[in-house]
Scaffold this motif. Structure first.
Motif, short mmCIF file in Angstrom:
data_model
loop_
_atom_site.label_atom_id
_atom_site.label_comp_id
_atom_site.label_asym_id
_atom_site.label_seq_id
_atom_site.Cartn_x
_atom_site.Cartn_y
_atom_site.Cartn_z
N SER A 336 -32.36 15.41 10.08
CA SER A 336 -31.34 15.19 11.12
C SER A 336 -31.26 13.72 11.50
N TRP A 337 -32.39 13.01 11.45
CA TRP A 337 -32.38 11.59 11.76
C TRP A 337 -31.55 10.83 10.71
N VAL A 338 -31.74 11.18 9.44
CA VAL A 338 -30.99 10.54 8.37
C VAL A 338 -29.50 10.87 8.49
N ASN A 339 -29.20 12.13 8.76
CA ASN A 339 -27.81 12.56 8.89
C ASN A 339 -27.10 11.90 10.07
N LEU A 340 -27.84 11.54 11.11
CA LEU A 340 -27.24 10.84 12.24
C LEU A 340 -27.12 9.34 11.96
N ALA A 341 -28.13 8.75 11.33
CA ALA A 341 -28.16 7.29 11.14
C ALA A 341 -27.09 6.80 10.18
N LEU A 342 -26.89 7.49 9.07
CA LEU A 342 -25.94 7.00 8.06
C LEU A 342 -24.49 6.95 8.57
N PRO A 343 -23.99 8.00 9.24
CA PRO A 343 -22.64 7.87 9.82
C PRO A 343 -22.54 6.76 10.87
N LEU A 344 -23.62 6.53 11.63
CA LEU A 344 -23.59 5.46 12.61
C LEU A 344 -23.53 4.09 11.94
N ILE A 345 -24.23 3.95 10.81
CA ILE A 345 -24.14 2.70 10.05
C ILE A 345 -22.71 2.48 9.57
N ALA A 346 -22.10 3.54 9.03
CA ALA A 346 -20.71 3.43 8.56
C ALA A 346 -19.77 3.09 9.71
N LEU A 347 -19.96 3.74 10.86
CA LEU A 347 -19.11 3.47 12.03
C LEU A 347 -19.27 2.03 12.49
N ASN A 348 -20.51 1.55 12.52
CA ASN A 348 -20.78 0.18 12.95
C ASN A 348 -20.11 -0.82 12.01
N ILE A 349 -20.27 -0.62 10.71
CA ILE A 349 -19.67 -1.53 9.73
C ILE A 349 -18.14 -1.53 9.84
N PHE A 350 -17.56 -0.34 9.91
CA PHE A 350 -16.11 -0.23 9.96
C PHE A 350 -15.55 -0.84 11.25
N THR A 351 -16.21 -0.56 12.37
CA THR A 351 -15.73 -1.09 13.65
C THR A 351 -15.79 -2.61 13.66
N ARG A 352 -16.90 -3.18 13.19
CA ARG A 352 -17.02 -4.64 13.21
C ARG A 352 -16.06 -5.27 12.21
N TYR A 353 -15.79 -4.58 11.13
CA TYR A 353 -14.80 -5.08 10.18
C TYR A 353 -13.43 -5.18 10.86
N LEU A 354 -13.03 -4.11 11.54
CA LEU A 354 -11.76 -4.14 12.26
C LEU A 354 -11.77 -5.18 13.36
N ASP A 355 -12.89 -5.27 14.06
CA ASP A 355 -13.01 -6.18 15.19
C ASP A 355 -12.89 -7.63 14.76
N LEU A 356 -13.48 -7.97 13.63
CA LEU A 356 -13.53 -9.36 13.19
C LEU A 356 -12.34 -9.77 12.34
N PHE A 357 -11.85 -8.85 11.50
CA PHE A 357 -10.82 -9.23 10.53
C PHE A 357 -9.47 -8.54 10.76
N GLY A 358 -9.38 -7.68 11.75
CA GLY A 358 -8.16 -6.91 11.95
C GLY A 358 -6.94 -7.73 12.24
N THR A 359 -7.12 -8.91 12.85
CA THR A 359 -5.97 -9.75 13.19
C THR A 359 -5.73 -10.86 12.19
N MET A 360 -6.48 -10.87 11.09
CA MET A 360 -6.40 -11.98 10.14
C MET A 360 -5.52 -11.69 8.94
N MET A 361 -5.00 -10.46 8.83
CA MET A 361 -4.18 -10.11 7.68
C MET A 361 -2.92 -9.40 8.14
N GLU A 362 -1.90 -9.46 7.34
CA GLU A 362 -0.66 -8.77 7.65
C GLU A 362 -0.87 -7.27 7.55
N GLY A 363 0.00 -6.53 8.22
CA GLY A 363 -0.19 -5.09 8.35
C GLY A 363 -0.42 -4.35 7.07
N GLY A 364 0.48 -4.48 6.07
CA GLY A 364 0.34 -3.70 4.84
C GLY A 364 -0.91 -4.03 4.07
#
Length: 399
Positions: A336-364
């Motif tokens: 259960s620890w592994v099953n919780l940690a891996l989605p949180l890692i993915a969420l963290n990476i994806f959120t920071r990606y959007l947070d840092l680079f979301g305004t740097m590229m055109e929509g499409g």
């Protein structure tokens, strides 16, 4: 029953057939890890959902006829429901027993009716001056019950009620636990998130201590909820840089809630150390990393960087804590620890990606690149999760 127990019962039959152990040895092994009787997890989840729906339905029926019901009948009805639920829980779990999970559900229903009763009394007699006091009264009325009847569902309700009271008390003006006065900080949300990190770690450490106690059935719930709360607080602290004026314009947190949280964390760490020094020592450095951004926010340290430092520390601390969950989960046989940690890692990476680079590229282009990133990260993490859990199943839990 744990995954190890299930596998032992299944594999030991093959051991006897292959002559690796005798039937007598197999029975002795099974006696040390008995096959749990009673409803499985699905039945327990369905029972909990059903109980919650019953409670909600009763509340809706009463609310629809609220004006027609006298005060005495309202209070008497809640008391009758409370006593009936607890009586059913006692018969299912204690005397004569035999249905412990159903007993937990009825005890949880009784606890819910108790909280409803306090809210009802405050409404009937117009006692609405300080709502946090009524939540505290409900918590005090329930805090001993789960330990007396060993009901994990009630303990979960106690934890939720306690955190609700603390959140209300720390944001009530004039309270001795208020995180700030009106002259402090532009937004107390960051203080509450920072206070939640050490409290969550204390909850996690309490679970470590409970593993070797007679209330071991509470351990996994404390650990899992502590992990989830700590990771959630760190995740949202990562957005601090977006509200930098609120962070930089104020003073540190008030001393009373800070001392209370520090005392709770110290007590939990000491209890975990006495219960299992090895487990406490393994988790200590990772928890120390998680405390860094929380302490920085609580101390009001501003490096004139528009909040980037503490946001970045929160990102890194969340990632480090998730790695620790995977490492310890694999070592101790806790999927259960592994099953919780891996989605949180993915969420963290994806959120920071959007947070840092979301305004740097055109929509499409941004959506195309983002989609590819999500697919790649999801594929890699899912393969990694299956590989880790497969190795865990082969090895079994380690001592």
């Amino acid at each position: 029953m744990s995954a190890f127990n299930r596998r032992l019962h299944r594999e030991s039959e093959a051991w006897v057939a292959e002559g690796l152990v005798s039937e007598e040895q197999r029975q002795r092994l099974l006696a040390r890890h008995p096959h749990a009787t009673g409803p499985g997890r699905l039945i327990a989840v369905l029972a909990a959902i059903g109980g919650a729906l019953v409670l909600a339905g009763i509340c809706l029926v009463i609310s629809a006829n609220w004006q027609r019901i006298g005060h005495g009948l309202k209070i008497g009805g809640v008391i009758a429901l409370l006593l009936g639920a607890h009586a059913a829980g006692w018969r299912c779990k204690v005397s004569p027993g035999g249905h412990p999970r159903w007993g937990d559900v009825f005890f949880a229903l009784g606890a819910g009716f108790f909280l409803c009763g306090i809210a009802l009394i405050s409404q009937v007699y117009h006692l609405n001056a300080r709502p946090a006091n009524y939540v505290l009264a409900g918590w005090l009325g329930l805090v001993a019950l789960p330990w007396l009847v060993r009901a994990p569902l009630v303990q979960g309700l106690v934890l939720v009620t306690g955190f609700i009271w603390l959140a209300m008390e720390t944001t009530t003006p004039g309270s001795w636990l208020a995180v700030r006065s009106e002259a402090r900080w532009g937004n107390s949300l960051w203080l509450l998130l920072a206070l939640a990190v050490p409290l969550a770690l204390a909850l996690w450490l309490a679970g470590v201590r409970l593993r070797a106690s007679r209330h071991a059935s509470f351990a996994s719930m404390h650990e899992f909820s502590g992990m989830l709360l700590a990771c959630g607080a760190l995740y949202f602290l990562g957005f601090l840089r977006h509200d930098h004026p609120a962070f930089s314009s104020g003073s540190p947190v008030a001393w009373a809630p800070a001392l209370l949280v520090a005392a709770v964390l110290f007590a939990a760490a000491l209890a975990a150390w006495r219960g299992s020094r090895r487990d406490a020592a393994v988790l200590a450095p990772w928890m120390a990393v998680a405390l860094i951004p929380a302490i920085g926010v609580l101390a009001g340290v501003d490096l004139q960087d528009e909040g980037w430092l503490w946001s970045a520390f929160a990102w890194a601390a969340l990632f480090a804590l998730n790695l620790a969950m995977i490492r310890v989960g694999l070592k101790e046989g806790r999927p259960s620890w592994v099953n919780l940690a891996l989605p949180l890692i993915a969420l963290n990476i994806f959120t920071r990606y959007l947070d840092l680079f979301g305004t740097m590229m055109e929509g499409g282009v941004f959506f195309v690149v983002t989609g590819l990133v999500i697919l790649g990260v999801g594929y890699y993490l899912e393969r990694k999760r299956r590989t880790l859990l497969a190795s865990l199943a082969r090895e079994g839990p380690r001592s």
